[in-house]
Design a protein around this motif. Structure first.
Motif, PDB file in Angstrom:
ATOM      1  N   ARG A 258       0.842  -1.212   0.000  1.00 43.99           N
ATOM      2  CA  ARG A 258       0.000   0.000   0.000  1.00 43.99           C
ATOM      3  C   ARG A 258       0.867   1.247   0.000  1.00 43.99           C
ATOM      4  NH1 ARG A 258      -3.287   1.921   4.737  1.00 43.99           N
ATOM      5  NH2 ARG A 258      -4.970   3.203   3.921  1.00 43.99           N
ATOM      6  N   TRP A 259       1.922   1.247   0.814  1.00 43.45           N
ATOM      7  CA  TRP A 259       2.835   2.393   0.839  1.00 43.45           C
ATOM      8  C   TRP A 259       3.453   2.616  -0.546  1.00 43.45           C
ATOM      9  CZ3 TRP A 259       5.976   0.881   5.850  1.00 43.45           C
ATOM     10  CH2 TRP A 259       5.211   1.214   6.972  1.00 43.45           C
ATOM     11  N   ILE A 260       3.952   1.542  -1.134  1.00 39.30           N
ATOM     12  CA  ILE A 260       4.701   1.680  -2.386  1.00 39.30           C
ATOM     13  C   ILE A 260       3.783   2.117  -3.517  1.00 39.30           C
ATOM     14  CG2 ILE A 260       6.002   0.390  -4.129  1.00 39.30           C
ATOM     15  CD1 ILE A 260       7.027  -1.368  -1.764  1.00 39.30           C
ATOM     16  N   ILE A 261       2.644   1.461  -3.662  1.00 45.28           N
ATOM     17  CA  ILE A 261       1.779   1.756  -4.807  1.00 45.28           C
ATOM     18  C   ILE A 261       1.155   3.138  -4.686  1.00 45.28           C
ATOM     19  CG2 ILE A 261      -0.396   1.068  -5.908  1.00 45.28           C
ATOM     20  CD1 ILE A 261       0.457  -1.842  -5.353  1.00 45.28           C
ATOM     21  N   LEU A 262       0.596   3.461  -3.508  1.00 45.59           N
ATOM     22  CA  LEU A 262      -0.021   4.782  -3.344  1.00 45.59           C
ATOM     23  C   LEU A 262       1.046   5.879  -3.293  1.00 45.59           C
ATOM     24  CD1 LEU A 262      -2.928   4.127  -0.818  1.00 45.59           C
ATOM     25  CD2 LEU A 262      -2.979   4.203  -3.312  1.00 45.59           C
ATOM     26  N   GLY A 263       2.221   5.545  -2.747  1.00 46.01           N
ATOM     27  CA  GLY A 263       3.296   6.542  -2.697  1.00 46.01           C
ATOM     28  C   GLY A 263       3.759   6.940  -4.081  1.00 46.01           C
ATOM     29  N   PHE A 264       4.051   5.967  -4.932  1.00 48.49           N
ATOM     30  CA  PHE A 264       4.478   6.284  -6.297  1.00 48.49           C
ATOM     31  C   PHE A 264       3.318   6.778  -7.145  1.00 48.49           C
ATOM     32  CE2 PHE A 264       8.066   3.228  -5.413  1.00 48.49           C
ATOM     33  CZ  PHE A 264       9.040   4.209  -5.399  1.00 48.49           C
ATOM     34  N   LEU A 265       2.070   6.478  -6.726  1.00 51.13           N
ATOM     35  CA  LEU A 265       0.914   6.977  -7.462  1.00 51.13           C
ATOM     36  C   LEU A 265       0.846   8.501  -7.379  1.00 51.13           C
ATOM     37  CD1 LEU A 265      -1.581   5.822  -9.017  1.00 51.13           C
ATOM     38  CD2 LEU A 265      -2.849   6.076  -6.887  1.00 51.13           C
ATOM     39  N   VAL A 266       1.177   9.048  -6.192  1.00 48.12           N
ATOM     40  CA  VAL A 266       1.120  10.505  -6.037  1.00 48.12           C
ATOM     41  C   VAL A 266       2.473  11.153  -6.307  1.00 48.12           C
ATOM     42  CG1 VAL A 266      -0.784  10.393  -4.411  1.00 48.12           C
ATOM     43  CG2 VAL A 266       1.557  10.334  -3.542  1.00 48.12           C
ATOM     44  N   CYS A 267       3.511  10.360  -6.458  1.00 49.55           N
ATOM     45  CA  CYS A 267       4.844  10.890  -6.780  1.00 49.55           C
ATOM     46  C   CYS A 267       5.389  10.164  -8.015  1.00 49.55           C
ATOM     47  CB  CYS A 267       5.806  10.706  -5.605  1.00 49.55           C
ATOM     48  SG  CYS A 267       5.303  11.564  -4.108  1.00 49.55           S
ATOM     49  N   PRO A 268       4.711  10.302  -9.162  1.00 50.11           N
ATOM     50  CA  PRO A 268       5.183   9.560 -10.355  1.00 50.11           C
ATOM     51  C   PRO A 268       6.539  10.022 -10.842  1.00 50.11           C
ATOM     52  CG  PRO A 268       3.466  11.138 -10.949  1.00 50.11           C
ATOM     53  CD  PRO A 268       3.533  11.137  -9.448  1.00 50.11           C
ATOM     54  N   GLY A 269       6.939  11.222 -10.453  1.00 47.25           N
ATOM     55  CA  GLY A 269       8.242  11.705 -10.891  1.00 47.25           C
ATOM     56  C   GLY A 269       9.381  10.868 -10.367  1.00 47.25           C
ATOM     57  N   ALA A 270       9.176  10.181  -9.229  1.00 49.89           N
ATOM     58  CA  ALA A 270      10.249   9.364  -8.661  1.00 49.89           C
ATOM     59  C   ALA A 270      10.529   8.127  -9.494  1.00 49.89           C
ATOM     60  CB  ALA A 270       9.868   8.945  -7.227  1.00 49.89           C
ATOM     61  N   LEU A 271       9.609   7.764 -10.400  1.00 53.24           N
ATOM     62  CA  LEU A 271       9.790   6.549 -11.182  1.00 53.24           C
ATOM     63  C   LEU A 271      10.898   6.697 -12.226  1.00 53.24           C
ATOM     64  CD1 LEU A 271       6.063   5.509 -11.730  1.00 53.24           C
ATOM     65  CD2 LEU A 271       7.706   4.571 -10.111  1.00 53.24           C
ATOM     66  N   ALA A 272      11.437   7.881 -12.338  1.00 58.17           N
ATOM     67  CA  ALA A 272      12.561   8.056 -13.268  1.00 58.17           C
ATOM     68  C   ALA A 272      13.803   7.344 -12.771  1.00 58.17           C
ATOM     69  CB  ALA A 272      12.847   9.554 -13.462  1.00 58.17           C
ATOM     70  N   ALA A 273      13.912   7.142 -11.485  1.00 57.84           N
ATOM     71  CA  ALA A 273      15.077   6.471 -10.906  1.00 57.84           C
ATOM     72  C   ALA A 273      14.906   4.957 -11.027  1.00 57.84           C
ATOM     73  CB  ALA A 273      15.239   6.870  -9.438  1.00 57.84           C
ATOM     74  N   PRO A 274      15.907   4.233 -11.524  1.00 60.31           N
ATOM     75  CA  PRO A 274      15.803   2.758 -11.680  1.00 60.31           C
ATOM     76  C   PRO A 274      15.469   2.027 -10.388  1.00 60.31           C
ATOM     77  CG  PRO A 274      17.671   3.588 -12.916  1.00 60.31           C
ATOM     78  CD  PRO A 274      17.167   4.754 -12.104  1.00 60.31           C
TER      79      PRO A 274
END
Length: 1145
Positions: A258-274
């Motif tokens: 839940r932390w990971i999915i909802l966290g990256f859901l509201v912070c999609p910019g962090a997905l640029a990092a491998p």
């Protein structure tokens, strides 16, 4: 002392309070959504047709609602404004709480970003967990707000009603409306809000990589690592299970997803990092749905694809989402199925070892909590996906018939920990004082820099731990390390900011040491909270459908029956569902929890009782083979063996002897009885697991459910054994039903050895219900069935002459004729059958039978009194006239044959009752000999001088035990209640006297009836008449082909009851009857028409029978009015020419 600014920010305190507040607001918002979506609970005015136009207007104009200029559209709102404000006030203030919560979250997140806080779940666990919880709670609130479909209507209605009531707009409405409009599309707004917080959120999420990767391993990797196994080298068994990040080991996989999915859901910019991409992809491959709160979940891949599809430059990430979705659909069910299979074996082994050696709980406590967390995660995953996954090719991917075992093992581990809390506390008290305190002290001394404030806090930790002693455990002193843990939380916040005097990132050993300390202090003072954190399944209260399906699958698998009690035990978790901020949902949650628990136990009891009844039926079939009526075939075969062998006739089946069903050549061949015993043993293990459980303060006893079901079904089964058909009057013999009942009772008594069941109380309750006409469900019992059968079948046939009473056999016998009854009367009325009837229905049932018999007697007496009234004048003259005047008066009587017929019917009823009472007496004497003696003695002390009420009370007691009495109290009660309305006692007494006169003067009419011939074959023996003692004739039991011998009992008992009702002398009236009857018979002897006197000798014997039947008459009295020589000649004559003998030529 002045504190640095970061100390004044109180990050730890704010995180704690805001997380608790956020969970409360989330629960309240969930309650609003569910309340408004359910037609049964939504506010009534929302479904009012008169309010539809206003509702549409409010939703259209929201948030610009001008109450003054829109009166024509808001007329219904103005009419119900008071109710609207009162009902919607809690809803409106919940939205205000959400607005306030958002403001505080904004402020705290900005403060944390400004402080450049460092997050690492391994070092500052509480700080990182609190931060991620706050982010996810806020995101869940926003997403749930967008799912609340009637949010605009609720806010608009309240605003309009408030302004109409108070003349001014609600102060917070403008900001509330703005917030609602902003979050119409939350997936667009949330990434904008969390853009500045991406660095902090991503750093906190990246710290989850190691624990999340470990928790995502498949079952094969766990097996290779011997995960959760204690069966290692002997020297390692007592080594404490420990690591640097204790809390991460039992951190829920569901929480991390839940932390990971909802966290990256509201912070999609962090997905640029491998690294973020890898962690994100791993989370997307694990689940199809992630919970927001309770049963509210989001479709992970759909929502993520929708979000990223609307952002530029995220095309590759959309492709990753689709790839992860396909992977999750293809592999996730099998992955979790393998984990559940592994956990069943591993946790079973762990529980068995700890049960045998509970001392291992001390060093291996961490493994227990890790196992609990893993089991909880798998159960939650299965329930969540079984509820939300509706479109799939194979629904069995989200079904598991063995889930009950996993739930059972989880409950078993919880119970094991709670049972050995004292052991855990003693072990970890020593561990804290003698290891953790020393390690923490060494870490502090090795610090190169330690400011004064931090040094004071850390030193206080060491002092608190060193002060522990074994005496505190022995004296059961309560420990409380809440302050220590809160200080450590504060210290994490102080030392996790940039430029902290004591940076925790550079001194990770402090975090590792304190992780151990926190875990051990929790085991010392809050083990229940730790259990709830790792194994709480209260959220399953909101998944009733998946639970019911799992339970049904468990019952279908015989090997899982022993674990089925896990589902009722699961309902005990549901009491942790309510939140203090939402007390209004408590009754609903209580009803759901109790309803599910009740349904599970009812189904268990239904299956168990069905198994018991099936086994009882098998035993009943075996007992039926031992009945005497089935031995004829065996005897016949034995006789045939002695004769030369003859070829068997076609159509004769070979029947096995009783007992052959127990002979088996191969033990692997199981019979139906084996399967029933196995099923019953498995269910017994389940029902015996706990004597009682508590659900929302209600104590539930599983065994009582089985007892209740058994009581109901046994009652029905016993009645079914009678096989009564009201149309054809077919019924089983009482002795057969009694034999079957014995088989049932034997098995139920043996059931008490398997289940903690009070079988004695159960059987008493079932059998006592059979003593009453209706059972607890209002259905007829054996008492009602046999009462109806004996009255409507046996005695009705006796009244038509198809059935005769044989005094010799003490039974009714069927007369051979063309149209004879469909039953053999002797098979239902002999001594053994009436004794069996008394065993079945008991004294209460026999009393009910007697009351019904007496009601029919009373009805006949009422009709007789009507006939007496019709012949009143003639009977008065006959009573007082001279003998020579009688022949002229007798022809005036009407319905004389009807009088004798009704009196004969009364005699048949009373004769049957006497035989039934004799059976009751024998049974009562066998069961309660110590009680029968005093009753018999009490009945013997009654004298004619005893007060009539006392006499009747004693006779009633004696009659209840089956003892015959001079005056039948039941008959007295029946006749006293049938007195004609409006008649005076004197008049009724006169009718009673004339009734005896009517019977006495009508006796000669029976001499002309061919069926009135005395039949010695109905007698046991004809006594020899001694010439030396002519009056000492033994009591005879003669029989007549028209049941005329029953007339004697009717005359004696009815006269005794009638004159007891009028408190008159019974003996004098019977003497009068004897005189009138003798005179009538003496005149009959002088009758010139021999056809009218052809059975004169047989009728004369009736006088002797009347005297023998009555305790008020003697042969001396008979001799005074009827010469005994005539009686002796009559005996000689009827025995010389019995019926059926050809007269000599």
């Amino acid at each position: 002392m002045s504190l640095p600014s970061v100390y004044g920010d109180k990050l730890a305190e704010k995180l704690t309070l805001l997380n608790e507040r956020g969970r409360g607001v989330l629960v309240r918002l969930y309650n609003i959504k569910k309340t408004c979506s359910d037609p049964r609970t939504r506010p009534p005015f929302l479904g009012d047709k008169a309010m539809e136009a206003s509702a549409k207007f409010i939703q259209k104009k929201f948030p610009h609602l001008d109450v003054r200029s829109s009166t024509q559209h808001l007329g219904p709102v103005h009419r119900d404004k008071g109710d609207i404000v009162r009902v919607l006030a809690p809803f409106y203030h919940t939205f205000l709480d959400l607005l306030e919560f958002r403001d505080h979250v904004y402020e705290l997140l900005n403060t944390i970003d400004a402080s450049q806080c460092y997050f690492d779940i391994h070092i500052n666990y509480d700080f990182t967990k609190g931060y991620l919880d706050l982010v996810v709670t806020y995101v869940s609130l926003v997403l749930l707000l967008a799912r609340t479909e009637e949010r605009r209507l609720l806010l608009g209605l309240y605003q309009c009603a408030h302004e109409m009531s108070h003349g001014a707009s609600e102060p917070g409405f403008a900001r509330l409306a703005q917030m609602v409009l902003e979050y119409e599309h939350p997936l667009k707004k949330l990434p904008e809000e969390f853009g500045p917080h991406t660095k902090a959120v991503s750093s906190a999420l990246l710290s989850l990589r190691a624990p999340f990767t470990r928790r995502c391993q498949d079952a094969e990797q766990w097996r290779r690592e011997q995960f959760l196994s204690l069966l290692g080298p002997a020297g390692d068994m007592l080594n404490p299970a420990t690591c640097d990040s204790m809390s991460c080991e039992y951190l829920s996989l569901e929480v991390m997803e839940r932390w990971i999915i909802l966290g990256f859901l509201v912070c999609p910019g962090a997905l640029a990092a491998p690294p973020c991409q890898e962690l994100w992809r791993q989370a997307l491959q694990g689940s199809l749905f992630v919970p927001l709160v309770r049963d509210e979940a989001i479709a992970v891949h759909k929502v993520t694809e929708e979000l990223l599809g609307g952002l530029k430059g995220y095309g590759k990430r959309v492709a990753d989402v689709k790839e992860c979705r396909d992977h999750a659909v293809a592999h996730s069910p099998a992955l979790h199925r393998g984990r559940r299979s592994f956990l069943r074996g591993a946790v079973r082994e762990l529980a068995a070892l700890l049960e045998d050696q509970p001392g291992l709980l001390g060093p291996k406590a961490l493994l227990v909590f890790v196992a609990l967390s893993l089991c909880r995660d798998e159960v939650s995953w299965l329930s969540r996906h079984a509820e939300h996954v509706t479109k799939t090719k194979s629904l069995e991917d989200f079904a598991d018939s063995h889930i009950a075992e996993l739930l059972f093992l989880l409950e078993q581990l919880r119970a094991l920990v709670l049972r050995h809390l004292r052991l855990l506390r003693r072990y970890h008290r020593h561990y804290l004082a003698r290891f953790d305190a020393l390690v923490l002290s060494d870490v502090i001394q090795e610090l190169s820099v330690c400011p004064e404030e931090e040094s004071v806090i850390l030193s206080s930790f060491v002092a608190s731990l060193s002060a522990l002693s074994a005496k505190e455990v022995d004296d059961k002193e309560q420990f409380d390390f809440t302050a220590l843990r809160l200080d450590w939380f504060r210290l994490q916040a102080y030392t996790s900011v940039a430029k902290a005097p004591l940076p925790l990132v550079s001194n990770a050993d402090i975090g590792h040491a304190m992780n151990l300390v926190v875990f051990h202090t929790l085991l010392l003072d809050r083990p229940e909270e730790l259990l709830d954190e790792t194994s709480d399944l209260s959220h399953l209260c909101f998944y009733p459908r998946p639970l019911e399906r799992m339970f049904s699958q468990t019952l279908e698998d015989p090997s899982m029956l022993r674990f089925s009690i896990a589902f009722p035990l699961l309902c005990a978790h549901f009491s942790r569902c309510p939140h203090p901020m939402c007390p209004e949902e408590y009754p609903q949650l209580e009803a759901v929890a109790l309803g599910l628990c009740h349904k599970f136990l009812e189904e268990l009891a239904r299956v168990g009782s069905g198994c018991v009844l099936d086994a009882c039926a098998e035993q009943h079939n075996l007992s039926q083979q031992l009945l005497p009526k089935h031995c004829a075939a065996t005897i016949s075969r034995a006789r045939v063996k002695k004769t030369p062998k003859q070829p068997p006739r076609k159509g004769d089946p070979d029947r096995d002897k009783p007992g052959t069903e127990s002979q088996r050549r191969d033990r692997t061949l199981t019979t139906n009885m084996d399967k029933l015993h196995l099923t019953l043993a498995e269910l017994s293990l389940s029902l015996n697991h706990v004597p009682k459980l508590t659900v929302f303060g209600h104590t539930v006893t599983p065994a009582e459910y089985l007892s209740s079901h058994l009581e109901t079904r046994l009652t029905r089964a016993i009645v079914a054994m009678a096989g009564y058909s009201q149309a054809t009057h077919e019924v089983a013999r009482p002795s057969e039903v009694l034999a079957g009942l014995g088989a049932y009772m034997g098995l139920v008594q043996r059931l008490g050895q398997l289940v903690a069941l009070d079988t004695g109380r159960l059987l008493r309750s079932v059998l006592l219900q059979q003593c009453h006409p209706r059972d607890g469900g209002g259905q007829p019992t054996l008492t009602a069935i046999y009462t109806e059968w004996y009255l409507e079948a046996l005695l009705r046939q006796a009244s038509t002459g198809a059935v005769l009473l044989s005094p010799a056999l003490q039974a009714f016998t069927t007369v051979p004729r063309e149209e004879q009854p469909p039953f053999s009367a002797a098979e239902f009325s002999d001594v053994s059958e009436l004794r069996a009837l008394a065993e079945l229905i008991g004294p209460y049932g026999m009393k009910f039978l007697s009351e019904n018999l007496m009601w029919h007697v009373g009805s006949q007496v009422t009709e007789l009194k009507k006939l007496v009234a019709e012949n009143m004048d003639t009977l008065v003259q006959l009573r007082c006239c001279r003998p020579e005047q009688r022949p002229a008066l007798l022809p005036r009587l009407t319905s004389a044959e009807n009088v004798l017929k009704r009196m004969t019917i009364i005699g048949e009823i009373l004769s049957f009752r006497a035989m039934a009472q004799q059976g009751l007496r024998e049974v009562f004497s066998q069961h309660c000999p110590f009680l029968m003696g005093p009753i018999e003695t009490l009945a013997d002390v009654v004298t004619p001088d005893t007060d009539i009420q006392v006499t009747l009370s004693i006779f009633e007691l004696a009659s209840a035990a089956g003892i015959p009495c001079e005056v039948d109290p039941a008959l007295v009660t029946a006749l006293a209640g049938n007195r004609k309305e409006g008649s005076s006692p004197e008049e009724d007494y006169k009718v009673s006297c004339l009734l005896l006169v009517f019977v006495a003067v009508s006796l000669p009419l029976m001499a002309a009836d061919p069926a009135s011939l005395y039949n010695p074959e109905l007698d046991a023996c004809v006594p020899s008449l001694s010439p030396h003692c002519p009056l000492a004739v033994p009591s005879l039991s003669p029989g007549y082909n028209n049941n005329l011998h029953c007339l004697a009992k009717a005359i004696v008992q009815v006269s005794a009851a009638l004159f007891t009702v009028h408190n008159k002398n019974i003996e004098s009236h019977l003497k009068e009857f004897l005189l009138l009857a003798s005179l009538s018979l003496l005149q009959l002897a002088q009758e010139p028409d021999k056809t009218r006197a052809r059975n004169y000798d047989s009728i004369v014997l009736l006088l002797h029978l009347i005297v023998s039947e009555s305790s008020f008459l003697t042969l001396d009295m008979l001799e005074s009015c009827f010469p005994y020589v005539l009686l002796r000649n009559a005996f000689r004559q009827v025995c010389r020419d019995p019926p059926g003998r050809t007269p000599p030529h």
